[in-house]
Design a protein around this motif. Structure first.
Motif, PDB file in Angstrom:
ATOM      1  N   UNK A   1       0.540  -1.280   0.365  1.00 17.20           N
ATOM      2  CA  UNK A   1       0.492   0.606   0.499  1.00 17.20           C
ATOM      3  C   UNK A   1       1.157   1.207  -0.001  1.00 17.20           C
ATOM      4  N   UNK A   2       1.991   1.416  -0.386  1.00 20.52           N
ATOM      5  CA  UNK A   2       2.716   1.971  -0.708  1.00 20.52           C
ATOM      6  C   UNK A   2       2.287   3.721  -1.289  1.00 20.52           C
ATOM      7  N   UNK A   3       1.778   4.804  -0.769  1.00 16.65           N
ATOM      8  CA  UNK A   3       2.007   6.007  -1.238  1.00 16.65           C
ATOM      9  C   UNK A   3       0.255   6.343  -0.432  1.00 16.65           C
ATOM     10  N   UNK A   4      -0.468   5.389  -0.074  1.00 13.07           N
ATOM     11  CA  UNK A   4      -1.674   5.616   0.379  1.00 13.07           C
ATOM     12  C   UNK A   4      -1.843   5.714   2.108  1.00 13.07           C
ATOM     13  N   UNK A   5      -0.553   5.680   2.613  1.00 11.61           N
ATOM     14  CA  UNK A   5      -0.688   6.135   3.782  1.00 11.61           C
ATOM     15  C   UNK A   5      -1.664   7.535   4.414  1.00 11.61           C
ATOM     16  N   UNK A   6      -1.222   8.264   3.848  1.00 13.64           N
ATOM     17  CA  UNK A   6      -1.728  10.007   4.649  1.00 13.64           C
ATOM     18  C   UNK A   6      -2.842   9.430   4.048  1.00 13.64           C
ATOM     19  N   UNK A   7      -3.168   9.429   2.197  1.00 13.62           N
ATOM     20  CA  UNK A   7      -4.758  10.412   1.710  1.00 13.62           C
ATOM     21  C   UNK A   7      -5.354   8.994   2.874  1.00 13.62           C
ATOM     22  N   UNK A   8      -5.202   8.403   3.424  1.00 11.92           N
ATOM     23  CA  UNK A   8      -6.376   6.994   4.214  1.00 11.92           C
ATOM     24  C   UNK A   8      -6.306   7.637   5.144  1.00 11.92           C
ATOM     25  N   UNK A   9      -5.702   9.080   5.758  1.00 15.30           N
ATOM     26  CA  UNK A   9      -5.653   9.799   7.450  1.00 15.30           C
ATOM     27  C   UNK A   9      -6.843  10.154   7.123  1.00 15.30           C
ATOM     28  N   UNK A  10      -8.623  10.275   7.864  1.00 12.39           N
ATOM     29  CA  UNK A  10      -9.206  10.585   6.954  1.00 12.39           C
ATOM     30  C   UNK A  10      -9.515  12.063   8.211  1.00 12.39           C
ATOM     31  N   UNK A  11      -8.795  12.220   9.150  1.00 12.10           N
ATOM     32  CA  UNK A  11      -8.649  13.222  10.306  1.00 12.10           C
ATOM     33  C   UNK A  11      -7.616  14.127   9.623  1.00 12.10           C
ATOM     34  N   UNK A  12      -7.870  15.371   9.192  1.00 11.75           N
ATOM     35  CA  UNK A  12      -6.739  16.714   8.536  1.00 11.75           C
ATOM     36  C   UNK A  12      -6.189  17.251   9.543  1.00 11.75           C
ATOM     37  N   UNK A  13      -6.498  17.114  10.830  1.00 11.82           N
ATOM     38  CA  UNK A  13      -5.047  17.810  11.700  1.00 11.82           C
ATOM     39  C   UNK A  13      -4.656  16.745  12.368  1.00 11.82           C
ATOM     40  N   UNK A  14      -4.123  15.395  11.564  1.00  9.44           N
ATOM     41  CA  UNK A  14      -3.860  13.994  12.197  1.00  9.44           C
ATOM     42  C   UNK A  14      -2.912  13.880  10.978  1.00  9.44           C
ATOM     43  N   UNK A  15      -3.583  14.071   9.641  1.00  2.90           N
ATOM     44  CA  UNK A  15      -2.516  14.137   8.219  1.00  2.90           C
ATOM     45  C   UNK A  15      -2.026  15.139   8.249  1.00  2.90           C
ATOM     46  N   UNK A  16      -2.114  16.590   8.778  1.00  2.00           N
ATOM     47  CA  UNK A  16      -1.059  17.832   8.996  1.00  2.00           C
ATOM     48  C   UNK A  16      -0.183  16.924   9.283  1.00  2.00           C
ATOM     49  N   UNK A  17       0.163  16.272   9.845  1.00  2.00           N
ATOM     50  CA  UNK A  17       1.228  15.871  11.788  1.00  2.00           C
ATOM     51  C   UNK A  17       2.064  14.840  10.217  1.00  2.00           C
ATOM     52  N   UNK A  18       1.019  13.812  10.059  1.00  2.69           N
ATOM     53  CA  UNK A  18       2.299  12.875   9.277  1.00  2.69           C
ATOM     54  C   UNK A  18       2.456  13.862   8.284  1.00  2.69           C
ATOM     55  N   UNK A  19       1.986  14.736   7.783  1.00  2.00           N
ATOM     56  CA  UNK A  19       3.058  15.571   6.305  1.00  2.00           C
ATOM     57  C   UNK A  19       3.505  16.025   6.632  1.00  2.00           C
ATOM     58  N   UNK A  20       3.839  16.520   8.169  1.00  2.00           N
ATOM     59  CA  UNK A  20       5.008  17.241   8.451  1.00  2.00           C
ATOM     60  C   UNK A  20       6.360  16.855   9.085  1.00  2.00           C
TER      61      UNK A  20
END
Length: 167
Positions: A1-20
């Protein structure tokens, strides 16, 4: 599932944390592929300390950067004749052994990084290039295990200083 991890995160704040965190990891990678252990203190790359960053890169589909780390470790193996515990980033001047056992911890991390790189769809040309050092790492572990009745001791490093000596 390479590359799908950030987009699978529904919570915007949590996705921002992962991206940072992903941005921070990418900023800590040198152009030669090594990853700095700490932001200000050490100008060295360590196999163990790079492991978490490499896993995040792979989970987020950044196989090119993980491939650069694999290639960097492989190149140090070509120079030194062993999988290094640490090396000076951007230089071949300082390449260091493990504190206790070159056949245990760093070789395992390297083999697992190679495995995960392939599982995430990494470039086969990179895999073919580094395969001799991956085989060497596996052979080093197997030889050590055979010589020590299948017992693999911990590499040991500065972190042992901070453990309790007695219960």
């Amino acid at each position: 599932d390479s590359g799908e991890f950030p987009s699978r995160i529904r919570d915007r704040r949590l996705r921002d944390v992962v991206e940072s965190l992903l941005l921070t990891v990418k900023m800590q990678q040198n152009r030669d592929g090594g990853m700095i252990a700490g932001i200000k203190k050490y100008a060295n790359s360590y196999v163990r300390d790079s492991n978490g960053g490499a896993r995040l890169l792979l989970a987020c589909g950044h196989t090119e950067e993980a491939g650069r780390l694999l290639t960097n470790i492989h190149t140090r193996w070509e120079i030194a004749g062993f999988i290094p515990n640490w090396w000076s980033m951007g230089s071949d001047t300082f390449i260091g052994h493990s504190f206790n056992n070159d056949a245990s911890e760093v070789t395992a991390y390297y083999i697992l990084l190679f495995r995960d790189y392939l599982r995430c769809g990494g470039d086969r040309r990179v895999a073919e290039r580094v395969l001799p050092s991956v085989r060497w790492a596996a052979d080093k572990q197997i030889r050590f295990l055979r010589a020590c009745d299948l017992f693999m001791d911990f590499n040991g490093d500065e972190t042992e200083q901070y453990c309790c000596a007695r219960d």
